[in-house]
Design a protein around this motif. Structure first.
Motif, PDB file in Angstrom:
ATOM      1  N   VAL A  16       0.857  -1.186   0.000  1.00 44.62           N
ATOM      2  CA  VAL A  16       0.000   0.000   0.000  1.00 44.62           C
ATOM      3  C   VAL A  16       0.894   1.238   0.000  1.00 44.62           C
ATOM      4  N   GLY A  17       0.501   2.244  -0.770  1.00 41.86           N
ATOM      5  CA  GLY A  17       1.312   3.460  -0.820  1.00 41.86           C
ATOM      6  C   GLY A  17       0.499   4.680  -1.196  1.00 41.86           C
ATOM      7  N   GLN A  18       1.158   5.851  -1.140  1.00 37.93           N
ATOM      8  CA  GLN A  18       0.517   7.128  -1.479  1.00 37.93           C
ATOM      9  C   GLN A  18       0.620   7.353  -2.989  1.00 37.93           C
ATOM     10  N   LEU A  19      -0.515   7.641  -3.592  1.00 37.19           N
ATOM     11  CA  LEU A  19      -0.524   7.806  -5.059  1.00 37.19           C
ATOM     12  C   LEU A  19      -0.068   9.207  -5.455  1.00 37.19           C
ATOM     13  N   ALA A  20       0.856   9.280  -6.410  1.00 38.26           N
ATOM     14  CA  ALA A  20       1.269  10.579  -6.967  1.00 38.26           C
ATOM     15  C   ALA A  20       0.496  10.788  -8.258  1.00 38.26           C
ATOM     16  N   GLY A  21      -0.720  11.318  -8.154  1.00 39.73           N
ATOM     17  CA  GLY A  21      -1.527  11.573  -9.350  1.00 39.73           C
ATOM     18  C   GLY A  21      -2.696  10.611  -9.451  1.00 39.73           C
ATOM     19  N   GLN A  22      -3.344  10.652 -10.622  1.00 39.98           N
ATOM     20  CA  GLN A  22      -4.537   9.839 -10.870  1.00 39.98           C
ATOM     21  C   GLN A  22      -4.140   8.464 -11.393  1.00 39.98           C
ATOM     22  N   PHE A  23      -4.691   7.426 -10.810  1.00 42.45           N
ATOM     23  CA  PHE A  23      -4.418   6.069 -11.277  1.00 42.45           C
ATOM     24  C   PHE A  23      -5.725   5.292 -11.366  1.00 42.45           C
ATOM     25  N   SER A  24      -5.726   4.240 -12.192  1.00 40.88           N
ATOM     26  CA  SER A  24      -6.857   3.308 -12.241  1.00 40.88           C
ATOM     27  C   SER A  24      -6.292   1.902 -12.081  1.00 40.88           C
ATOM     28  N   ALA A  25      -7.152   0.995 -11.636  1.00 40.20           N
ATOM     29  CA  ALA A  25      -6.725  -0.398 -11.501  1.00 40.20           C
ATOM     30  C   ALA A  25      -6.172  -0.884 -12.849  1.00 40.20           C
ATOM     31  N   GLY A  26      -5.064  -1.611 -12.798  1.00 40.56           N
ATOM     32  CA  GLY A  26      -4.472  -2.148 -14.020  1.00 40.56           C
ATOM     33  C   GLY A  26      -3.357  -1.287 -14.594  1.00 40.56           C
ATOM     34  N   ASP A  27      -3.228  -0.033 -14.137  1.00 40.99           N
ATOM     35  CA  ASP A  27      -2.162   0.850 -14.648  1.00 40.99           C
ATOM     36  C   ASP A  27      -0.785   0.331 -14.234  1.00 40.99           C
ATOM     37  N   ASP A  28       0.191   0.495 -15.131  1.00 39.39           N
ATOM     38  CA  ASP A  28       1.583   0.224 -14.758  1.00 39.39           C
ATOM     39  C   ASP A  28       2.043   1.313 -13.804  1.00 39.39           C
ATOM     40  N   ALA A  29       2.751   0.931 -12.770  1.00 40.73           N
ATOM     41  CA  ALA A  29       3.197   1.927 -11.778  1.00 40.73           C
ATOM     42  C   ALA A  29       4.517   1.500 -11.146  1.00 40.73           C
ATOM     43  N   LEU A  30       5.093   2.440 -10.418  1.00 44.86           N
ATOM     44  CA  LEU A  30       6.371   2.202  -9.721  1.00 44.86           C
ATOM     45  C   LEU A  30       6.162   2.468  -8.243  1.00 44.86           C
ATOM     46  N   ILE A  31       6.627   1.562  -7.412  1.00 44.86           N
ATOM     47  CA  ILE A  31       6.646   1.834  -5.975  1.00 44.86           C
ATOM     48  C   ILE A  31       8.032   2.384  -5.648  1.00 44.86           C
ATOM     49  N   VAL A  32       8.056   3.515  -4.946  1.00 44.53           N
ATOM     50  CA  VAL A  32       9.341   4.130  -4.588  1.00 44.53           C
ATOM     51  C   VAL A  32       9.463   4.178  -3.068  1.00 44.53           C
ATOM     52  N   VAL A  33      10.570   3.657  -2.559  1.00 44.54           N
ATOM     53  CA  VAL A  33      10.832   3.677  -1.112  1.00 44.54           C
ATOM     54  C   VAL A  33      12.289   4.073  -0.887  1.00 44.54           C
ATOM     55  N   ARG A  34      12.506   5.026   0.016  1.00 40.51           N
ATOM     56  CA  ARG A  34      13.876   5.436   0.348  1.00 40.51           C
ATOM     57  C   ARG A  34      14.555   4.355   1.194  1.00 40.51           C
ATOM     58  N   PRO A  35      15.862   4.138   0.988  1.00 43.00           N
ATOM     59  CA  PRO A  35      16.565   3.069   1.703  1.00 43.00           C
ATOM     60  C   PRO A  35      16.538   3.209   3.226  1.00 43.00           C
ATOM     61  N   HIS A  42       6.620   1.349   5.981  1.00 45.36           N
ATOM     62  CA  HIS A  42       5.261   1.846   6.179  1.00 45.36           C
ATOM     63  C   HIS A  42       4.617   2.323   4.871  1.00 45.36           C
ATOM     64  N   PRO A  43       3.307   2.151   4.733  1.00 47.16           N
ATOM     65  CA  PRO A  43       2.606   2.721   3.569  1.00 47.16           C
ATOM     66  C   PRO A  43       2.825   4.229   3.451  1.00 47.16           C
ATOM     67  N   ALA A  44       2.951   4.940   4.603  1.00 44.81           N
ATOM     68  CA  ALA A  44       3.151   6.400   4.547  1.00 44.81           C
ATOM     69  C   ALA A  44       4.500   6.757   3.928  1.00 44.81           C
ATOM     70  N   ASP A  45       5.458   5.839   3.961  1.00 44.48           N
ATOM     71  CA  ASP A  45       6.774   6.079   3.355  1.00 44.48           C
ATOM     72  C   ASP A  45       6.868   5.455   1.962  1.00 44.48           C
ATOM     73  N   THR A  46       5.716   5.105   1.416  1.00 39.39           N
ATOM     74  CA  THR A  46       5.691   4.420   0.117  1.00 39.39           C
ATOM     75  C   THR A  46       4.995   5.323  -0.891  1.00 39.39           C
ATOM     76  N   ARG A  47       5.674   5.615  -1.960  1.00 39.39           N
ATOM     77  CA  ARG A  47       5.128   6.510  -2.982  1.00 39.39           C
ATOM     78  C   ARG A  47       4.836   5.675  -4.225  1.00 39.39           C
ATOM     79  N   ILE A  48       3.660   5.862  -4.788  1.00 41.93           N
ATOM     80  CA  ILE A  48       3.348   5.147  -6.043  1.00 41.93           C
ATOM     81  C   ILE A  48       3.327   6.154  -7.187  1.00 41.93           C
ATOM     82  N   LEU A  49       4.231   5.937  -8.151  1.00 44.68           N
ATOM     83  CA  LEU A  49       4.411   6.867  -9.264  1.00 44.68           C
ATOM     84  C   LEU A  49       4.003   6.195 -10.569  1.00 44.68           C
ATOM     85  N   ARG A  50       3.734   7.042 -11.524  1.00 40.22           N
ATOM     86  CA  ARG A  50       3.460   6.530 -12.868  1.00 40.22           C
ATOM     87  C   ARG A  50       4.750   5.897 -13.404  1.00 40.22           C
TER      88      ARG A  50
END
Ligand code: ATP
Length: 365
Positions: free
Chosen positions: A267-286, A353-361
């Protein structure tokens, strides 16, 4: 030290083309009086060209620049009342420190008494009282930059432009001067636009950062906006280190989304508009990841992997963790007493944590 009313600066759809090269392409931003703004970005991204247009040394091929809400399109550089410290804007070698700092006042026809008083205050501000009669060649690199700084602030310019002013100095001196320049800027109330390609310098000094890439603004915001809430994978990888994991969006709700990775729900915070099935990137700082010992209670994101390397780098261990069918992840693991030790070959459960997880296009390849 007198306080100045810092100038506001607005760039509207600014463009600069050199022949077929677009150096600056449709750049717009608003800077309030008294802000410290950094133009950051890789080499050739358009930072210096943007600064040169604000200074008046380059003429835009499109758009407009407003200083204190007035267009400066037809205003000559010397009438823009801007203080400048450029890497290649060196001191006059045949002039003493006093003469160098007094130069902008002489150009403006200020009398001797005012000149003496202002030079004294400016040299005191940069910590060079008593250096008046020295020549630039008798000063260290850091002292020369302080003189350049004194010369830029001596006439109470409401706007200072700086292009890599600390670039030639060693790291320790650079860090010391970063703090000093920032303190003086805050005390004076002057607006600063500062160019650097050093991301740490940008994060330390700026109220807001304009991150440029290929002649455009990738993101503008506070240091923590850019570091914690990057809008795309360029921003996430330019500032600091990021772990990136590709996948498809499974569910979307308000600002959160979920993805399945290696059979685990993330689970992560969405950066922008997404729909189910979209390709995305999960970004987490080390530094946001840790090695979990407990059972997964569903409140953290989890992935299992195998430690490939654990390198001691003083304030943390840099641990490389291999995952099934994916690029290895980097974890910055604290070194304080009581922390669990991990060794190469060990199987580990990574948590964050989900709060430290960013979901990008996902970037278009
Ligand atoms: P650096 O960090 O290397 O200084 P920068 O982000 O400041 O880079 P600019 O110097 O603004 O980048 O250059 C942006 C682009 O415009 C580059 O592709 C550069 O080659 C080009 N450019 C800049 N000045 C000129 C010029 N006078 N003539 C032709 N092209 C130019």
């Amino acid at each position: 030290m007198t306080t100045i009313k810092g100038a506001s600066v607005r760039c509207e759809n600014l463009q600069k083309a050199f022949g077929t090269v677009k150096a600056v392409d449709d750049v717009s931003f608003d800077i309030s009086g008294g802000e410290f703004i950094t133009l950051l970005g890789p080499s050739g991204s358009g930072k210096t060209t943007t600064l040169m247009m604000i200074a008046g040394f380059e003429v835009p091929t499109g758009g407009d620049i407003l200083i204190n809400d007035t267009s400066v399109a037809t205003v000559q550089p010397r009438s823009r009342n801007i203080g400048m410290i450029f890497q290649n804007y060196a001191l006059f070698p045949h002039m003493s420190v006093y003469q160098n700092v007094a130069f902008p006042l002489r150009m403006r026809g200020r009398d001797e008494e005012e000149t003496r008083r202002r030079v004294r205050v400016a040299l005191e501000t940069v910590g060079l009282t008593g250096y008046d009669s020295r020549f630039p060649r008798q000063l260290s690199g850091g002292q020369q930059q302080r003189v350049a700084f004194a010369r830029a602030i001596v006439f109470d310019a409401p706007l200072l432009l700086m292009d890599e002013p600390l670039g030639a100095l060693d790291k320790q001196l650079r860090q010391k001067l970063q703090i000093e320049v920032k303190r003086i800027q805050r005390d004076l109330g002057v607006t600063v636009i500062y160019v650097t390609h050093d991301q740490e310098e940008a994060l330390v000094m700026s109220d807001r950062v304009i991150l440029m890439n290929e002649a455009r603004i990738a993101q503008m915001g506070t240091p923590s906006d850019l570091y914690d809430r990057p809008v795309d994978s360029f921003v996430a990888s330019f500032l600091g280190e990021s772990n990136m994991l590709e996948g498809k969006i499974e569910q979307v709700s308000a600002n959160e989304g979920s993805m399945m990775l290696n059979g685990n729900k993330m689970v992560g915070q969405l950066a922008g508009q997404f729909s189910a099935g979209d390709d995305a990137l999960i970004v987490v700082r080390p530094e946001k990841m840790w090695f979990a010992d407990d059972e997964n209670d569903g409140r953290t994101n989890r992935l299992s992997g195998r430690v490939i390397e654990a390198i001691y780098v003083g304030d943390h261990h840099r641990v490389v963790v291999g995952l099934d069918g994916r690029e290895p992840l980097i974890v910055k693991h604290p070194t304080q007493f009581g922390q669990r030790q991990v060794s190469p070959g060990e199987t580990v459960e990574l948590a964050w944590h989900p709060a430290d997880t960013r979901i990008l296009r996902a970037p278009v390849s």
